[in-house]
Design a protein around this motif. Structure first.
Motif, PDB file in Angstrom:
ATOM      1  N   ILE A 112       0.833  -1.201   0.000  1.00 21.36           N
ATOM      2  CA  ILE A 112       0.000   0.000   0.000  1.00 21.36           C
ATOM      3  C   ILE A 112       0.872   1.257   0.000  1.00 21.36           C
ATOM      4  O   ILE A 112       0.619   2.226  -0.738  1.00 21.36           O
ATOM      5  CB  ILE A 112      -0.948  -0.006   1.208  1.00 21.36           C
ATOM      6  N   ALA A 113       1.920   1.252   0.827  1.00 18.66           N
ATOM      7  CA  ALA A 113       2.793   2.428   0.944  1.00 18.66           C
ATOM      8  C   ALA A 113       3.477   2.741  -0.383  1.00 18.66           C
ATOM      9  O   ALA A 113       3.514   3.904  -0.820  1.00 18.66           O
ATOM     10  CB  ALA A 113       3.828   2.195   2.036  1.00 18.66           C
ATOM     11  N   PHE A 114       4.025   1.727  -1.052  1.00 16.10           N
ATOM     12  CA  PHE A 114       4.762   1.993  -2.289  1.00 16.10           C
ATOM     13  C   PHE A 114       3.833   2.300  -3.460  1.00 16.10           C
ATOM     14  O   PHE A 114       4.192   3.080  -4.348  1.00 16.10           O
ATOM     15  CB  PHE A 114       5.695   0.832  -2.602  1.00 16.10           C
ATOM     16  N   LEU A 115       2.639   1.714  -3.485  1.00 15.23           N
ATOM     17  CA  LEU A 115       1.654   2.114  -4.493  1.00 15.23           C
ATOM     18  C   LEU A 115       1.293   3.590  -4.324  1.00 15.23           C
ATOM     19  O   LEU A 115       1.154   4.332  -5.309  1.00 15.23           O
ATOM     20  CB  LEU A 115       0.397   1.252  -4.379  1.00 15.23           C
ATOM     21  N   THR A 116       1.175   4.008  -3.070  1.00 14.28           N
ATOM     22  CA  THR A 116       0.830   5.409  -2.781  1.00 14.28           C
ATOM     23  C   THR A 116       1.965   6.347  -3.154  1.00 14.28           C
ATOM     24  O   THR A 116       1.741   7.408  -3.767  1.00 14.28           O
ATOM     25  CB  THR A 116       0.494   5.565  -1.288  1.00 14.28           C
ATOM     26  N   VAL A 117       3.198   5.969  -2.818  1.00 16.33           N
ATOM     27  CA  VAL A 117       4.355   6.810  -3.131  1.00 16.33           C
ATOM     28  C   VAL A 117       4.529   6.953  -4.640  1.00 16.33           C
ATOM     29  O   VAL A 117       4.856   8.037  -5.144  1.00 16.33           O
ATOM     30  CB  VAL A 117       5.635   6.224  -2.483  1.00 16.33           C
ATOM     31  N   ILE A 118       4.311   5.867  -5.377  1.00 16.94           N
ATOM     32  CA  ILE A 118       4.408   5.923  -6.845  1.00 16.94           C
ATOM     33  C   ILE A 118       3.387   6.905  -7.402  1.00 16.94           C
ATOM     34  O   ILE A 118       3.683   7.701  -8.303  1.00 16.94           O
ATOM     35  CB  ILE A 118       4.201   4.517  -7.441  1.00 16.94           C
ATOM     36  N   SER A 119       2.161   6.878  -6.867  1.00 20.63           N
ATOM     37  CA  SER A 119       1.118   7.805  -7.326  1.00 20.63           C
ATOM     38  C   SER A 119       1.467   9.252  -6.974  1.00 20.63           C
ATOM     39  O   SER A 119       1.256  10.162  -7.786  1.00 20.63           O
ATOM     40  CB  SER A 119      -0.227   7.415  -6.695  1.00 20.63           C
ATOM     41  N   ILE A 120       1.997   9.470  -5.771  1.00 21.82           N
ATOM     42  CA  ILE A 120       2.398  10.823  -5.360  1.00 21.82           C
ATOM     43  C   ILE A 120       3.523  11.338  -6.266  1.00 21.82           C
ATOM     44  O   ILE A 120       3.531  12.506  -6.682  1.00 21.82           O
ATOM     45  CB  ILE A 120       2.845  10.828  -3.883  1.00 21.82           C
ATOM     46  N   ASP A 121       4.472  10.463  -6.579  1.00 17.06           N
ATOM     47  CA  ASP A 121       5.582  10.838  -7.467  1.00 17.06           C
ATOM     48  C   ASP A 121       5.064  11.266  -8.839  1.00 17.06           C
ATOM     49  O   ASP A 121       5.492  12.284  -9.388  1.00 17.06           O
ATOM     50  CB  ASP A 121       6.538   9.650  -7.594  1.00 17.06           C
ATOM     51  N   ARG A 122       4.120  10.497  -9.391  1.00 19.59           N
ATOM     52  CA  ARG A 122       3.533  10.854 -10.682  1.00 19.59           C
ATOM     53  C   ARG A 122       2.754  12.169 -10.577  1.00 19.59           C
ATOM     54  O   ARG A 122       2.789  13.008 -11.489  1.00 19.59           O
ATOM     55  CB  ARG A 122       2.607   9.739 -11.152  1.00 19.59           C
TER      56      ARG A 122
END
Length: 333
Positions: A112-122
């Motif tokens: 969940i954390a890395f899916l969220t970070v990837i979305s924030i980065d985009r």
């Protein structure tokens, strides 16, 4: 058999699987996921380490950590499947039971954390390019990844404390009721917070990136489209794998609070929760789709390394279409 004087927790945290056939089906699903996901994630790890050298790309660092989270759960699936086949919701060995819970919830939190970070980065790369400070923080992807793992470790420990998911449920503990309630409340708060906050962030990022794509009337839209596909894939994985089991957990807690003496509703809620937890393991198979949408380099290298015949077929199709169009142009000229 549950004690009549036992607490409501004892009824829903009983380790015995009351629906043997259904739990054997759950075990079969987990075995299929394990068989499919093991070579898939092994090939992804090999590609990240030896072909892409993930440490050279910020996006690939986050994707590599997402792969590590998937590998964590793969080692748990055979053990969990064996327990289901034996007619137990969890292993009867207390140490194995708690270790499995720790690994499963660490995987869930990391995914969940890395899916969220990837979305924030985009999101910041296409919507707020002017926010250089935040972009600079996200560029430090190794440090961000290490910080996420360090934060997840203490957040996952409450799943191993006291009586949870039938671990240690057969022991007659006489702990202070206040301490037990505090631990239970802390655990549930962590479980739901890990879902609610990232879900809000994912929805926010997805909506704003899509709106940015709609408002862009001139210029190259390729980067925006890729960002839309990336955050949408993260949202799909999140919604299919993690939301259902969280809703089932909420229903289970409501049933426990409203019908503390009714074993049948609690049993049904527990069986549903276990089934949806099995569904959550599907993210091991779906995450590679996120990798493909987030990194065109990953997609090209993966298909060229493991499925070159697909690329050859696509190139032949493209070549034939060009040859078909060329004579028509000559005739017109």
């Amino acid at each position: 058999m549950a004690n009549v004087s036992a607490s409501p927790y004892q009824l829903i945290e009983d380790c015995e699987a009351t629906h043997k056939t259904l739990y054997k089906f759950y075990a079969a699903v987990m075995i299929v996921i394990f068989i499919l996901a093991l070579p898939l994630n092994a090939s992804v790890l090999h590609l990240f380490i030896f072909k892409l050298k993930f440490w050279n790309s910020n996006t690939n660092v986050f994707l590599f950590n997402l792969t590590l989270a998937d590998v964590l759960v793969l080692f748990c699936l055979p053990v969990q499947a064996h327990s289901f086949i034996e007619g137990e919701r969890r292993s009867s060995n207390d140490a194995i039971c708690k270790a499995m819970l720790f690994m499963l919830f660490l995987h869930r939190g990391a995914s969940i954390a890395f899916l969220t970070v990837i979305s924030i980065d985009r999101y910041f790369n296409v919507v707020h390019l002017g926010q250089k400070r935040l972009l600079r923080v996200l560029k430090n992807s190794p440090q961000v990844s290490i910080l996420i793992w360090l934060l997840l470790l203490p957040l996952t420990i409450p799943t191993m404390l006291k009586n949870f998911a039938c671990c240690n449920s057969d022991k007659d503990t006489k702990d202070d009721a206040l301490v037990k309630d505090v631990v239970d409340s802390l655990r549930e708060a962590v479980i739901f917070t890990q879902i609610v906050i990232p879900f809000v962030i994912l929805v926010y990022c997805t909506v704003h990136i899509v709106n940015r794509l709609r408002k862009k009337t001139v210029g190259d839209k390729t980067k925006l489209r890729r960002a839309v596909f990336a955050v949408t894939s993260c949202m799909v994985v999140f919604s299919l794998c993690f939301l259902p089991c969280t809703i089932a957990r909420m229903v289970l807690l409501i049933v426990r609070a409203q019908l503390p003496d009714k074993e049948l509703p609690q049993d049904r809620a527990s069986v549903t929760f276990d089934g949806l937890m099995v569904l959550s393991y599907m993210d091991c198979l779906l995450d590679p789709l996120v990798y493909c949408f987030c990194s065109t380099t990953f997609k090209e290298h993966y298909f060229s390394s493991y499925f070159p015949f697909l690329l050859k077929g696509a190139k032949q199709l493209e070549r034939s279409s060009i040859e078909t169009v060329q004579p028509t142009r000559n005739t017109v000229d």
